[in-house]
Design a protein around this motif. Structure first.
Motif, PDB file in Angstrom:
ATOM      1  N   UNK A  75       0.769   6.137   2.110  1.00  0.00           N
ATOM      2  CA  UNK A  75       0.203   5.774   3.419  1.00  0.00           C
ATOM      3  C   UNK A  75       0.966   6.469   4.545  1.00  0.00           C
ATOM      4  N   UNK A  76       2.302   6.465   4.458  1.00  0.00           N
ATOM      5  CA  UNK A  76       3.120   7.095   5.492  1.00  0.00           C
ATOM      6  C   UNK A  76       2.909   8.612   5.531  1.00  0.00           C
ATOM      7  N   UNK A  77       2.510   9.205   4.394  1.00  0.00           N
ATOM      8  CA  UNK A  77       2.238  10.652   4.359  1.00  0.00           C
ATOM      9  C   UNK A  77       0.821  10.985   4.803  1.00  0.00           C
ATOM     10  N   UNK A  78       0.034   9.950   5.098  1.00  0.00           N
ATOM     11  CA  UNK A  78      -1.313  10.183   5.614  1.00  0.00           C
ATOM     12  C   UNK A  78      -2.404  10.193   4.576  1.00  0.00           C
ATOM     13  N   UNK A  79      -2.128   9.755   3.358  1.00  0.00           N
ATOM     14  CA  UNK A  79      -3.166   9.723   2.324  1.00  0.00           C
ATOM     15  C   UNK A  79      -4.238   8.705   2.686  1.00  0.00           C
ATOM     16  N   UNK A  80      -5.498   9.081   2.570  1.00  0.00           N
ATOM     17  CA  UNK A  80      -6.589   8.178   2.919  1.00  0.00           C
ATOM     18  C   UNK A  80      -6.807   7.114   1.839  1.00  0.00           C
ATOM     19  N   UNK A  81      -6.725   7.532   0.581  1.00  0.00           N
ATOM     20  CA  UNK A  81      -6.890   6.602  -0.545  1.00  0.00           C
ATOM     21  C   UNK A  81      -5.701   6.790  -1.486  1.00  0.00           C
ATOM     22  N   UNK A  82      -4.591   6.130  -1.211  1.00  0.00           N
ATOM     23  CA  UNK A  82      -3.371   6.351  -2.002  1.00  0.00           C
ATOM     24  C   UNK A  82      -3.539   6.109  -3.499  1.00  0.00           C
ATOM     25  N   UNK A  83      -4.394   5.169  -3.873  1.00  0.00           N
ATOM     26  CA  UNK A  83      -4.539   4.867  -5.301  1.00  0.00           C
ATOM     27  C   UNK A  83      -5.096   6.056  -6.080  1.00  0.00           C
TER      28      UNK A  83
END
Length: 803
Positions: free
Chosen positions: A456-464
């Protein structure tokens, strides 16, 4: 400076250097003999011994007088040195176990007495030096702190040159040398001779013990008698104690952490060496040099920790080399190159020294090993890796640098994982393995939470979509990519897990079957993730640099819930429970002892004379003043140690750099105290305003420095830490001599008691500060420390001058 005065200051500095070094070495020893959370047991017992020594001076005014002070300084410094060696001889046969039983209580009581005796004598000596001599309190207190600072720094070379027991005897020798100077100054030649003999004897024992594995080492390690006859390599340092046993042969099943069922039938045996860290954490040296080619060890790829090697081929970086098993796995599975980053030189020393030929890693054409802290090294490194691996990094080793801050805490935070993901090539994999229990996904859930939070902190839209998770036996392995896993990746992962008979817990193609993992995977933002994690009784929120306690799952912020975990089977939570109950017990005991340091002397403070009763009780404001600076200093100290240990890469670096510089600059502040008229009301208020203002500013400065200077090498990061600490130390060092000057203006009788109150407050605060950081975060700990100093401006009293 007159020669007699110089010998006094150097003698005092030697006693305090030996005392603080002994306290730190004792935490290292107890981390080997028993469990890491007992480091605070040593700290509290040591500080209590010092406090008891101070109260003894106060309660026996006719025994400890200015007339006898020179000889008494020599006598009690000598007793402190003698007691250090003799106490260790008793301590080495004790086996403290964290169980509630009559025998355990007896052992801990005996251990507490044994540990505290040298500090009791040292406490008498230091109290006499600060309250019964004619030397200026600011200079005496400065010499005290400068010596203590040197003791912090001295621990690292002592443990590097000698071993744990040898370091203890060396601390006793240092205190005995202080006694030599005191005795020479007092013209007590017989005492000087005895002190010199003790110092020489202890140094000889320390040297001899470090040259053999059959010396005075602890007999019981982690509850078991250590088989010393099997030890072939032993190395102590300030990180840990590493022991390696004689080479042996074993089947693949017993060489892997969590072996696939596919290797259960392999009966061929391979060479290996078993190592352990602090008597428990295991590491294996696999006999790469005893096979014809690395492919002969292909069974290493059947470990649950090695899943990533079935999905990527290329360049590998391994965080935590240990015995080199992961490096050997990378070679056995056909990787192009492998970098190993290991912070502990004792482990690197094993595979580059006596086991170099067996391990066959040092000097290998595909292998490069760096002895460095992984987080900082990976920030500086400009390479890109297809796989970055960190397998089961948990030494369970703590130091006096704010115990409950484990050696490996800096590896398991959102900020650290962002650094590791940044070192991946496009589509690379960061793989981490941790202990797993199918019926309790507590630590696994926190591992997933940490991965999601980082993404999330790296900007991923869907971390899963960036996460794969599998488990087998007692190990779970998470694979995190800087790009979403492709369908081909997911199929390769699934095929490998089916072939190896691993359990698939989480993929982008299918939601987790475990409800806890499923709820975390459903988070839509970092804030949402922390909110979901907060609903669970265990702390599964993503750890950060401000709260880097990955291994602590119990919520100290909800103490009423902790009792519900009593009787939990062995595992992470069971270990947390023992550690937490230990900490809470220490808090309770120190509170009782703290109250006793006020109540008992208060009861016996007044002294009857032929002229009537003399009131020797200080004012309530004086008691509050010295208690507050004890609390404030310890909260700031623990907060800085815990926060900067993440920045510096290891608690021992914090110990050497933070504690050294903090005490040194506090001593410098005390030495400069005479230049400021802080007994003036207006000047004192301005001083408090500046001090509190800087402590509050550090809340922003610490994370900013960590972000801006993480890529610096250790020397550069240490310089940044010292520059941050220096103003705080110089300012906090003004408080104690100012208070003493105010009290001495009326009466010198209560000063030993006030010194004891200051120490007792530090005892209580050390455990409270650790609990506060775990429960609410390190910034709150620093805020409380600043608040304690802020309250001082309200304790004005009649002794302050208006002009």
């Amino acid at each position: 400076m007159p020669r007699r005065a110089l010998s006094f200051y150097i003698g005092l500095a030697l006693v305090t250097a030996g005392t603080l070094a002994l306290e730190i070495v004792q935490t290292r020893l107890l981390s080997v003999v028993s469990w890491y959370h007992l480091a605070f047991f040593v700290i509290s017992v040591a500080m209590f011994g010092m406090t008891l020594g101070a109260l003894t001076v106060f309660l026996r005014p006719t025994r400890f007088t200015a007339a006898s002070v020179d000889r008494d300084l020599a006598l009690y410094a000598l007793w402190a040195g003698v007691a250090t060696g003799l106490a260790y001889l008793d301590q080495s046969v004790l086996a403290p176990e964290m169980v509630l039983s009559a025998s355990a209580i007896t052992v801990f009581t005996r251990l507490a007495i044994t540990v505290s005796i040298p500090f009791f004598f040292s406490g008498i000596c230091v109290t006499l030096a600060l309250t019964r001599t004619r030397f200026p309190i600011a200079k005496s207190y400065g010499a005290d702190l400068v010596g203590a600072a040197a003791g912090c720094l001295l621990v690292i070379p002592l443990l590097g040159w000698l071993d744990g027991p040898g370091a203890v005897f060396s601390c006793g020798a240092i205190m005995a040398l202080g006694a030599v100077l005191f005795a020479t100054r007092a013209e007590a030649s017989r005492l000087a001779v005895w002190a010199f003999v003790v110092a020489a004897l202890w140094i000889a024992i320390a040297y001899a013990n470090s040259r053999t594995v059959y010396g005075l080492d602890p007999i019981i390690v982690k509850g078991q008698a250590e088989k010393r006859h099997r030890v072939a390599y032993e190395k102590w340092n300030s990180f840990s104690r590493v022991v390696a046993y004689r080479p042996a042969k074993e089947t693949p099943t017993n060489l892997l952490w969590a072996p696939s069922m596919t290797v259960r039938g392999h009966r061929e045996k391979f060479d290996y060496v078993q190592m352990n860290i602090d008597g428990l954490a295991g590491a294996k040296i696999i006999g790469l040099g005893s096979v014809k080619s690395p492919e002969d060890l292909s069974f290493l790829g059947a470990d649950t920790t090695a899943i990533a090697y079935a999905m990527r081929k290329g360049d590998v970086a391994v965080i935590g080399v240990g015995g080199g098993k992961d490096l050997a796995t990378a070679l056995a599975t056909g990787q192009n190159s492998v970098l190993g980053v290991e912070i502990n030189p004792a482990l690197v020393g094993a595979i580059s020294g006596p086991y170099r030929e067996l391990a066959d890693l040092v000097g290998h054409s595909k292998v490069r090993i760096e002895t460095d802290e992984a987080r900082s090294y990976m920030t500086r490194d400009d390479g890109q890796y297809d796989i970055v691996q960190a397998s089961l990094i948990d030494t369970w080793a703590a130091t006096g640098a704010g115990a409950f801050t484990l050696s490996e805490n800096s590896i398991y935070t959102v900020q650290a994982w962002r650094i590791f993901l940044d070192r991946l090539a496009p589509g690379g994999i960061f793989t981490v393995s941790r202990w797993y229990a199918p019926e309790r996904v507590d630590e696994t859930a926190r591992l997933v939470s940490l991965a999601l939070g980082t993404l999330f902190k790296r900007g991923a839209e869907t971390p899963s979509d960036h996460i794969l998770l599998a488990a087998h036996d007692q190990v779970a392995t998470i694979l995190v990519s800087n790009e979403p896993f492709s369908l081909a990746d997911i199929e390769t992962f699934r095929t490998h897990c089916v072939e190896m008979r691993f359990d698939i817990l989480m993929t982008p193609a299918a939601p987790p079957t475990d409800p806890t993992l499923a709820s975390l995977a459903a988070a839509t933002s970092y804030r949402d993730l922390t909110k979901i994690a907060g609903r669970y009784p265990l702390d599964i929120s993503p750890p950060t640099d401000a709260r880097p306690f990955f291994f602590n799952l119990l919520r100290l912020s909800r103490p009423w819930e902790i009792a519900s975990y009593l009787g939990t089977p062995a595992g992470v939570v069971a270990g947390n429970l023992i550690a937490t109950l230990t900490l809470l017990t220490i808090i309770l005991v120190t509170l009782v002892l703290g109250v006793a340091t006020v109540a008992i002397p208060w009861r016996f403070a007044n002294r009857a004379t032929s002229e009537g009763v003399i009131n020797r009780r200080p004012s309530a404001s004086a008691l509050a003043y010295f208690a507050l600076i004890g609390f404030g200093f310890m909260f700031v100290e623990i907060g800085l140690l815990q926060r900067l240990s993440v920045f510096l890469g290891h608690p021992v670096h914090a110990l050497a750099i933070v504690l050294f510089s903090l005490i040194l600059f506090t001593g410098g502040g005390s030495l400069l105290n005479e230049r400021f008229n802080l007994t003036n009301r207006a000047n004192f208020r301005r001083y408090i305003l500046i001090l509190v203002g800087y402590l509050l500013a550090m809340q922003a400065l610490l994370p900013l420095a960590s972000w801006a200077f993480q890529s610096f090498d250790l020397f550069g990061r240490a310089t940044v830490a010292i520059l941050l600490i220096a103003p705080a130390g110089l300012l906090m060092g003004q408080a104690f001599p100012t208070g003493m000057a105010l009290v001495r203006a009326d009466d010198t009788d209560p000063t030993p008691w006030l010194w004891g109150i200051n120490g007792a407050a530090g005892v209580i605060a050390s455990a409270l500060a650790a609990a506060t950081s775990i429960a609410f975060g390190i910034p709150v700990t620093l805020l409380i420390g600043a608040g304690c100093y802020g309250i001082l401006s309200k304790i004005e009293g009649k002794r302050f001058k208006d002009t």
